[in-house]
Design a protein around this motif. Structure first.
Motif, PDB file in Angstrom:
ATOM      1  N   GLY A 266       0.942  -1.647   0.241  1.00  0.00           N
ATOM      2  CA  GLY A 266      -0.161   0.257  -0.373  1.00  0.00           C
ATOM      3  C   GLY A 266       1.030   1.215  -0.222  1.00  0.00           C
ATOM      4  N   SER A 267       2.415   1.002   0.119  1.00  0.00           N
ATOM      5  CA  SER A 267       3.171   2.453  -0.088  1.00  0.00           C
ATOM      6  C   SER A 267       2.921   3.219  -1.207  1.00  0.00           C
ATOM      7  CB  SER A 267       5.000   1.930   0.004  1.00  0.00           C
ATOM      8  OG  SER A 267       5.037   3.149  -0.420  1.00  0.00           O
ATOM      9  N   LYS A 268       2.797   4.354  -0.600  1.00  0.00           N
ATOM     10  CA  LYS A 268       2.367   5.554  -2.120  1.00  0.00           C
ATOM     11  C   LYS A 268       3.769   6.428  -2.511  1.00  0.00           C
ATOM     12  CE  LYS A 268      -1.783   6.914  -0.843  1.00  0.00           C
ATOM     13  NZ  LYS A 268      -2.786   8.102  -1.107  1.00  0.00           N
ATOM     14  N   LEU A 269       5.163   5.851  -1.842  1.00  0.00           N
ATOM     15  CA  LEU A 269       6.479   6.632  -2.189  1.00  0.00           C
ATOM     16  C   LEU A 269       6.768   7.407  -2.976  1.00  0.00           C
ATOM     17  CD1 LEU A 269       8.650   7.479  -0.791  1.00  0.00           C
ATOM     18  CD2 LEU A 269       9.937   6.076  -1.831  1.00  0.00           C
ATOM     19  N   LEU A 270       6.483   5.975  -4.825  1.00  0.00           N
ATOM     20  CA  LEU A 270       6.212   6.637  -6.129  1.00  0.00           C
ATOM     21  C   LEU A 270       5.595   7.991  -6.036  1.00  0.00           C
ATOM     22  CD1 LEU A 270       7.461   2.831  -6.846  1.00  0.00           C
ATOM     23  CD2 LEU A 270       8.918   4.953  -5.692  1.00  0.00           C
ATOM     24  N   VAL A 275       4.775  15.968   2.606  1.00  0.00           N
ATOM     25  CA  VAL A 275       5.398  17.086   3.235  1.00  0.00           C
ATOM     26  C   VAL A 275       6.300  15.966   4.113  1.00  0.00           C
ATOM     27  CG1 VAL A 275       4.973  18.595   4.304  1.00  0.00           C
ATOM     28  CG2 VAL A 275       6.971  18.627   3.940  1.00  0.00           C
ATOM     29  N   GLU A 276       4.730  15.393   4.742  1.00  0.00           N
ATOM     30  CA  GLU A 276       4.883  14.262   5.967  1.00  0.00           C
ATOM     31  C   GLU A 276       4.939  12.951   5.268  1.00  0.00           C
ATOM     32  OE1 GLU A 276       2.151  16.572   5.184  1.00  0.00           O
ATOM     33  OE2 GLU A 276       1.912  17.841   6.224  1.00  0.00           O
ATOM     34  N   ALA A 277       5.291  12.615   4.346  1.00  0.00           N
ATOM     35  CA  ALA A 277       5.720  11.622   3.608  1.00  0.00           C
ATOM     36  C   ALA A 277       6.617  11.001   3.481  1.00  0.00           C
ATOM     37  CB  ALA A 277       4.995  11.339   2.704  1.00  0.00           C
ATOM     38  N   PRO A 278       7.243   9.756   3.634  1.00  0.00           N
ATOM     39  CA  PRO A 278       8.777  10.105   3.444  1.00  0.00           C
ATOM     40  C   PRO A 278      10.009  10.591   3.088  1.00  0.00           C
ATOM     41  CG  PRO A 278       7.287   7.917   3.717  1.00  0.00           C
ATOM     42  CD  PRO A 278       6.388   8.249   3.527  1.00  0.00           C
ATOM     43  N   GLY A 279       9.180  10.646   1.771  1.00  0.00           N
ATOM     44  CA  GLY A 279      10.751  11.606   0.843  1.00  0.00           C
ATOM     45  C   GLY A 279      11.873  10.337   0.151  1.00  0.00           C
ATOM     46  N   VAL A 280      12.371  10.571  -0.450  1.00  0.00           N
ATOM     47  CA  VAL A 280      13.992  10.726  -0.483  1.00  0.00           C
ATOM     48  C   VAL A 280      14.264  11.677  -0.714  1.00  0.00           C
ATOM     49  CG1 VAL A 280      12.907   8.807  -2.247  1.00  0.00           C
ATOM     50  CG2 VAL A 280      13.214  10.839  -3.099  1.00  0.00           C
ATOM     51  N   THR A 281      15.822  11.080  -0.060  1.00  0.00           N
ATOM     52  CA  THR A 281      17.563  11.995   0.425  1.00  0.00           C
ATOM     53  C   THR A 281      17.476  12.015  -1.024  1.00  0.00           C
ATOM     54  OG1 THR A 281      17.178  11.266   2.134  1.00  0.00           O
ATOM     55  CG2 THR A 281      19.199  12.428   1.587  1.00  0.00           C
ATOM     56  N   VAL A 282      18.157  13.401  -2.132  1.00  0.00           N
ATOM     57  CA  VAL A 282      18.630  13.126  -3.051  1.00  0.00           C
ATOM     58  C   VAL A 282      19.808  13.605  -3.243  1.00  0.00           C
ATOM     59  CG1 VAL A 282      18.311  13.879  -5.265  1.00  0.00           C
ATOM     60  CG2 VAL A 282      16.464  13.790  -3.789  1.00  0.00           C
ATOM     61  N   TRP A 283      20.605  12.607  -4.370  1.00  0.00           N
ATOM     62  CA  TRP A 283      21.702  13.339  -4.440  1.00  0.00           C
ATOM     63  C   TRP A 283      21.597  13.378  -6.270  1.00  0.00           C
ATOM     64  CZ3 TRP A 283      22.327  11.092  -0.645  1.00  0.00           C
ATOM     65  CH2 TRP A 283      22.423  11.562   0.738  1.00  0.00           C
ATOM     66  N   GLY A 284      22.987  14.441  -6.557  1.00  0.00           N
ATOM     67  CA  GLY A 284      22.371  14.354  -8.060  1.00  0.00           C
ATOM     68  C   GLY A 284      24.498  14.438  -8.375  1.00  0.00           C
ATOM     69  N   HIS A 528       1.593   2.708   4.191  1.00  0.00           N
ATOM     70  CA  HIS A 528       0.878   1.119   3.864  1.00  0.00           C
ATOM     71  C   HIS A 528      -0.079   2.045   2.966  1.00  0.00           C
ATOM     72  CE1 HIS A 528       3.740  -0.626   6.584  1.00  0.00           C
ATOM     73  NE2 HIS A 528       3.368  -1.986   5.935  1.00  0.00           N
ATOM     74  N   GLY A 529      -0.683   3.147   2.386  1.00  0.00           N
ATOM     75  CA  GLY A 529      -1.587   3.557   1.421  1.00  0.00           C
ATOM     76  C   GLY A 529      -2.808   3.325   2.406  1.00  0.00           C
ATOM     77  N   TYR A 530      -2.820   4.376   3.914  1.00  0.00           N
ATOM     78  CA  TYR A 530      -3.696   4.358   4.415  1.00  0.00           C
ATOM     79  C   TYR A 530      -4.023   6.335   4.277  1.00  0.00           C
ATOM     80  CZ  TYR A 530      -4.527   0.236   7.367  1.00  0.00           C
ATOM     81  OH  TYR A 530      -4.227  -1.182   7.840  1.00  0.00           O
ATOM     82  N   MET A 531      -5.689   5.907   4.503  1.00  0.00           N
ATOM     83  CA  MET A 531      -6.521   7.370   4.372  1.00  0.00           C
ATOM     84  C   MET A 531      -7.153   7.254   5.478  1.00  0.00           C
ATOM     85  SD  MET A 531      -5.875   8.152   0.570  1.00  0.00           S
ATOM     86  CE  MET A 531      -6.517   8.922   0.400  1.00  0.00           C
ATOM     87  N   ALA A 532      -7.141   9.239   5.582  1.00  0.00           N
ATOM     88  CA  ALA A 532      -7.777   9.715   6.786  1.00  0.00           C
ATOM     89  C   ALA A 532      -8.978   8.098   8.235  1.00  0.00           C
ATOM     90  CB  ALA A 532      -8.469  10.706   7.062  1.00  0.00           C
ATOM     91  N   SER A 533      -9.468   7.951   7.230  1.00  0.00           N
ATOM     92  CA  SER A 533     -10.998   7.174   7.519  1.00  0.00           C
ATOM     93  C   SER A 533     -10.836   5.940   8.115  1.00  0.00           C
ATOM     94  CB  SER A 533     -12.384   7.222   6.614  1.00  0.00           C
ATOM     95  OG  SER A 533     -12.023   6.486   5.306  1.00  0.00           O
ATOM     96  N   ARG A 534      -9.910   5.381   7.145  1.00  0.00           N
ATOM     97  CA  ARG A 534      -9.133   3.812   7.372  1.00  0.00           C
ATOM     98  C   ARG A 534      -8.454   3.799   8.900  1.00  0.00           C
ATOM     99  NH1 ARG A 534      -6.640   0.801   2.683  1.00  0.00           N
ATOM    100  NH2 ARG A 534      -6.350  -0.709   4.553  1.00  0.00           N
ATOM    101  N   ALA A 535      -7.595   4.740   8.244  1.00  0.00           N
ATOM    102  CA  ALA A 535      -6.403   4.945   9.686  1.00  0.00           C
ATOM    103  C   ALA A 535      -6.860   5.462  11.070  1.00  0.00           C
ATOM    104  CB  ALA A 535      -5.391   5.982   9.042  1.00  0.00           C
ATOM    105  N   ASP A 536      -7.916   5.843  10.798  1.00  0.00           N
ATOM    106  CA  ASP A 536      -8.478   6.643  12.542  1.00  0.00           C
ATOM    107  C   ASP A 536      -9.406   5.000  12.880  1.00  0.00           C
ATOM    108  OD1 ASP A 536     -10.027   8.280  13.957  1.00  0.00           O
ATOM    109  OD2 ASP A 536     -11.524   8.504  13.848  1.00  0.00           O
ATOM    110  N   ALA A 537     -10.113   4.379  11.736  1.00  0.00           N
ATOM    111  CA  ALA A 537     -10.751   2.978  11.917  1.00  0.00           C
ATOM    112  C   ALA A 537      -9.547   2.135  12.739  1.00  0.00           C
ATOM    113  CB  ALA A 537     -11.212   2.531  10.558  1.00  0.00           C
ATOM    114  N   TYR A 538      -8.182   1.948  12.024  1.00  0.00           N
ATOM    115  CA  TYR A 538      -7.517   1.226  12.735  1.00  0.00           C
ATOM    116  C   TYR A 538      -6.725   1.265  14.195  1.00  0.00           C
ATOM    117  CZ  TYR A 538      -2.497  -1.395  12.236  1.00  0.00           C
ATOM    118  OH  TYR A 538      -1.859  -1.325  13.219  1.00  0.00           O
ATOM    119  N   LEU A 539      -6.870   2.795  13.691  1.00  0.00           N
ATOM    120  CA  LEU A 539      -6.099   3.401  15.508  1.00  0.00           C
ATOM    121  C   LEU A 539      -6.902   2.847  16.718  1.00  0.00           C
ATOM    122  CD1 LEU A 539      -4.262   6.746  14.527  1.00  0.00           C
ATOM    123  CD2 LEU A 539      -3.418   4.435  15.162  1.00  0.00           C
TER     124      LEU A 539
END
Lengths: 847, 108
Positions: A266-270, A275-284, A528-539
């Motif tokens: 369920g990760s939506k990294l890509l 900005v709260e998402a994990p993101g990637v550390t970037v070099w060029g 893991h791709g949880y949206m607000a409502s599903r996350a709330d239910a999980y918690l």
């Protein structure tokens, strides 16, 4: 053939040319004698005058001086060993400190073509972040002309095998290994042509350490299938231990970043921009001829283009500052985003403090040596007067004495270089730095050691040489100022060490909340791709089930787990008082769970999202002298009202007590972490909690840890700091006591006759001691005052290490004074007692 | 001019000048200057040999082995092209300075 060349020829054929010159002048004498009687003059001096034209006389004198100095040092091995040892300690401490600085800041990492590697972070007038969203990175990769390649990774923890052993993984762009010039130990590494293609098989590259630990160094591992997070994956190969993947983390495995969603369900990294998402550390990797500035400008204009499509995700006026990437200092990932200006660099004050402390050690060592040399001057009076009598000028004598010091300095540098290397290697082994961070001294460290040796020689050698030649070495003024300097330097080190130790015990004893019985459960729902409502239910389910567990006292949620790595800071400007604070979005049970009391006002309420609770220290910083309740605080365009004041607690980081607690909104739910207070040992319950969490959604393997382990981890590094400062302080104290002991012993031996007469005339022991110690009291007092003032000045740099201890903490200062006074007194006892036991009859008869 | 207070610049000029007519050994240089100055100028060893070393170092002369009139092996100094040029330069500047000094002495 130019003049310099001829001069060199004279140097190389000196012996032969000297003989020729002597023969020629001999012939001249014979002829002159035949013509008109014997000419006058010292033939040796005449020859020397002629030779001086060649311009190598200084070399002759230097080698003469060096030979003489060497003989002298060999003849008094005790003095030589003591001097070299003292110097080695002083220089060694500096070499170790500089060596570390060199490793982190100056020496490029062992990667291919480090000069063209740059790191990018996000910056806008209002916000900053150390990582980029993956799609933004991908956009730059596609369009940037100034960059040859873009490298990125994001960390993650996977489990391997049926026993679910944790694996610290980096999901990386497949070009990482190739761009950094890594070679495989076994099999192959990630390869852009194989692993970036659509539908490529998932592969993993293990680190050498993990391969040896888990697979027992199986050389036929390549091509085998292992299970990570329960998913089959082919082992591509093993990376060499010298591979630096541009992070200081210990990494067990590297996987293609495009496979991240395959392992983390369920990760939506890509695709995620937030900005709260994990993101990637970037070099060029810069294109040939491109400068970091050009890349920075191009990426910033690309960001403006991307913002047209994603106006909420790419910031207004977003820029991407490029910093030199191939240095350890650039890899220190703050894992950090926030509003306002970036946190000031914390490396600078720490480096400055360390530099000041080791310089103090060197000062003490130099003054010690200086007084040793002065004392030796007394023993060498006869030698000096003989040399002066046979025609050595003052300058020549000073040069001779200074050459001896230079020799000592060179020996001390060499020993210091070795000692510093051993110390640095030991410290690195203890703190577990990666294998590719090589502490062996390079040319910079060697140059530094040589420079430190030369500088200390000038400090400890020049003044005594002048004093001895001018027959002033018996003057007490010089000795007294040396003692004062020693006492001052030792005192500063003691105070600093005292402050650090105090801060450490304070931090260990009380972070402001009950941490011993807390467990943090991080299900990482956002990943893991949880949206607000599903996350709330999980918690909600998680909370209900946890509360049923016997031994659980309270459960609450926060997006900033205590001492966690992810922190959000805000910088705000309220009624012209600028301050920084950590922000935590929590549920109302948070304060009860962590046992942080609300000292005034009311708790947060779920229904009232515009109310906040602030910590007492923040209230003081933002509204000094006013009632903080009811004040408003503008954050991100919304005006929040202060409803309550909480007691100070360092829940976000180990230093910051400035806290803003807001109510967690439904949109915060995917990033929430559960904090559980238990009635007894949390380690036992942690396992049960993991089972409970896994049962709710088997795809999720939450990270369950006791808060105590977080606290210990963050204290460990501080412990090292305090320990190092303590060792330095003890060293300085020892050296200073040595100097004082020497001074007292010298006074006693010099004034033995006077003391004996006093004893014979019936002086009381106290009076004798007063005579011996009188000349000591002034410099020690002056040194103490100077040291305390110096420590107070230096402690400004220490603020970030003091976890809320005042930098003028009286306990540390008083402790240092008492400790010092006792040590000095003890150092005086031995030599002073000799004064009391003098036998007047023998002393007076001795010459 | 007292013979032992000859400025070293002038000594260099004189040495270069007497070497112009052919290679000489050190003692012969001193002798030649002595005789040519009608025994007014006496060149001491303490000035001569440092000056000769300087001439060698500057490359104005080279040293070579030869046999003296007393049948001893001894070093002869031979002027080089650079030495000849230096001599001309020094002659010019000496002439200028000399003329200037003379005119001051005559008129003042």
């Amino acid at each position: 053939m130019n003049e310099l060349f001829r001069r060199l020829r004279y140097l190389l054929n000196r012996r032969r040319l000297e003989e020729e010159l002597a023969g020629e002048m001999e012939f001249h004498r014979e002829m002159a004698a035949r013509a008109a009687g014997l000419p006058l003059g010292n033939t040796l001096q005449l020859r020397e005058q002629a030779r001086e034209v060649w311009g190598w006389t200084w070399l002759d004198r230097l080698s003469q001086d060096l030979r003489y100095a060497l003989r002298l040092l060999l003849r008094s091995p005790g003095f030589t060993i003591a001097a070299v040892l003292i110097l080695a300690i002083g220089i060694g401490a500096n070499v170790a400190a500089f060596g570390f600085f060199n490793l982190i800041v100056l020496r490029p990492l062992p990667v291919r073509d480090p000069a063209t590697l740059v790191r990018f972070q996000r910056q806008s007038p209002k916000s900053y972040a150390s990582v980029l969203p993956y799609p933004e990175m991908a956009f730059f990769r596609e369009h940037a002309r100034t960059l040859l390649a873009v490298l990125a990774w994001t960390p993650g923890t996977l489990t391997i095998g049926p026993e679910a052993k944790p694996v610290r993984a980096h999901f990386a762009t497949a070009n990482l290994f190739h761009e950094l010039g890594a070679r495989p130990l076994v099999g192959r590494l990630l390869d852009p042509s194989l692993d970036d293609a659509a539908g490529a098989e998932p592969v993993v590259v293990f680190s050498r350490g993990f391969w040896e630990r888990y697979f027992g160094g199986d050389s036929s591992i390549a091509g085998k299938v292992v299970y990570l997070n329960g998913k089959p994956v082919i082992v591509a190969g093993v990376a060499d231990e010298n591979f630096s993947d541009l992070s200081l983390n210990t990494v067990d495995a590297w996987l293609p970043i495009t496979e991240q969603p395959y392992f983390i369900a369920g990760s939506k990294l890509l695709t995620e921009y937030a900005v709260e998402a994990p993101g990637v550390t970037v070099w060029g990797r810069l294109q040939r001829g491109a400068t970091p500035k050009m890349a920075e400008e191009e990426l910033s204009s690309l960001a403006a283009i991307l913002r047209k499509e994603h106006p909420n995700d790419i910031w207004e006026n977003e820029s991407l500052p490029a910093q030199a990437g191939a240095y350890a200092s650039a890899t220190i990932n703050q894992g950090h985003h926030g509003t306002g200006a970036r946190d000031p660099d914390r490396l600078v004050p720490i480096a400055a403090t360390a530099g000041a402390l080791v310089l103090l050690i060197l000062t003490v060592a130099c003054t010690d040596l200086g007084s040793l040399l002065l004392a030796r001057g007394v023993a060498r009076e006869r030698e000096m007067s003989i040399r002066a009598a046979v025609g050595a000028g003052q300058a020549r004598l000073i040069r001779q004495l200074f050459t001896e010091s230079l020799l000592l300095g060179a020996l001390g540098s060499l020993a210091g270089l070795g000692l510093g290397y051993l110390v640095l290697r030991g410290l690195m082994a203890v703190s577990g730095t990666p294998a590719w961070l090589n502490p062996a001294p390079d040319w910079r460290v060697m140059l530094f050691a040589a420079g430190a040796g030369l500088l200390s020689t000038i400090v400890f050698g020049l003044a005594p040489a002048v004093q001895i030649v001018r027959h002033r070495h018996r003057a007490t003024r010089m000795r007294q100022s040396l003692v004062a300097a020693q006492v001052a330097a030792g005192c500063i080190l003691l105070v600093v060490a005292g402050l650090l130790v105090r801060a450490l015990t304070h931090a260990m004893s009380d972070p402001g909340f009950t941490y011993e019985r807390l467990v943090a459960i991080n299900p990482d729902l956002a990943n893991h791709g949880y949206m607000a409502s599903r996350a709330d239910a999980y918690l909600k389910t998680l909370k209900t089930r946890l509360r049923e567990l016997p031994g659980v006292e309270a459960v609450s949620f926060t997006d900033t787990p205590p001492f966690g790595r992810r922190t959000v800071t805000v910088g705000a400007d309220v009624t012209s008082h600028v301050f920084r604070a950590h922000l935590a979005n929590v549920d109302p049970q948070y304060f009860e769970t962590l046992q942080i009391s609300i000292v005034r006002g009311v708790n947060l309420r779920v229904a009232d999202s515009h109310s906040i609770v602030v910590s007492r220290s923040l209230a003081r910083a933002a509204w000094p002298g006013q009632d903080p309740l009811g004040q408003t605080l503008p954050l991100g365009g919304i005006r929040y009202q202060v409803a309550g004041i909480a007691a100070d607690a360092r829940v976000a980081s180990d230093q910051e007590t400035n806290m803003i607690y807001g109510v967690a909104l439904p949109s915060d739910m995917p990033t929430m972490v559960a904090v559980v207070r238990t009635a007894f040992a949390p380690e036992v319950l942690a396992r049960n909690m993991l089972h409970i969490a896994k049962a709710i959604d088997p795809r999720i393997v939450p990270d369950v840890r006791t808060i105590r382990s977080f606290v210990n981890e963050s204290l460990d590094s501080k412990k090292d700091t305090a320990l190092t400062a303590g060792v330095l302080a003890i060293l300085a104290l020892l050296l200073a006591c040595l100097g004082i002991m020497g001074l007292v012993a010298y006074t006693v031996s010099q004034r033995a006759k006077e003391l004996a007469i006093r004893l014979a005339l019936g002086a009381k022991p106290a009076q004798i001691l007063a005579v011996v110690l009188r000349q000591l009291s002034l410099p020690v007092l002056a040194g103490l005052l100077l040291g305390l003032a110096g420590a107070a000045a230096l402690s400004r740099l220490l603020d970030s290490l003091l976890f809320g201890i005042g930098r003028l903490d009286p306990a540390a200062y008083l402790g240092a004074i008492v400790f010092f006074a006792v040590s000095v007194a003890l150092a005086c006892v031995g030599p002073a007692r000799r004064a009391l036991r003098l036998d007047p009859a023998r002393v007076l008869r001795s010459d | 001019m007292p013979k032992n207070e000859m400025p070293s610049g002038v000594l260099l000029l004189l040495i270069l000048k007497v070497l112009r007519s052919g290679p000489l050994h050190g003692y012969a240089v001193a002798q030649r200057i002595h005789t040519l100055s009608s025994e007014v100028l006496k060149v001491e060893e303490g000035a001569l040999y440092p000056a000769l070393q300087k001439i060698l170092l500057k490359g104005w002369a080279t040293a070579e082995w030869g046999i003296s009139e007393t049948n001893r092996k001894v070093r002869f100094y031979r002027l080089t092209a650079a030495g000849r040029k230096q001599l001309d330069l020094e002659m010019d500047s000496y002439d200028r300075v000399h003329a200037a000094i003379q005119s001051v002495l005559r008129t003042a």
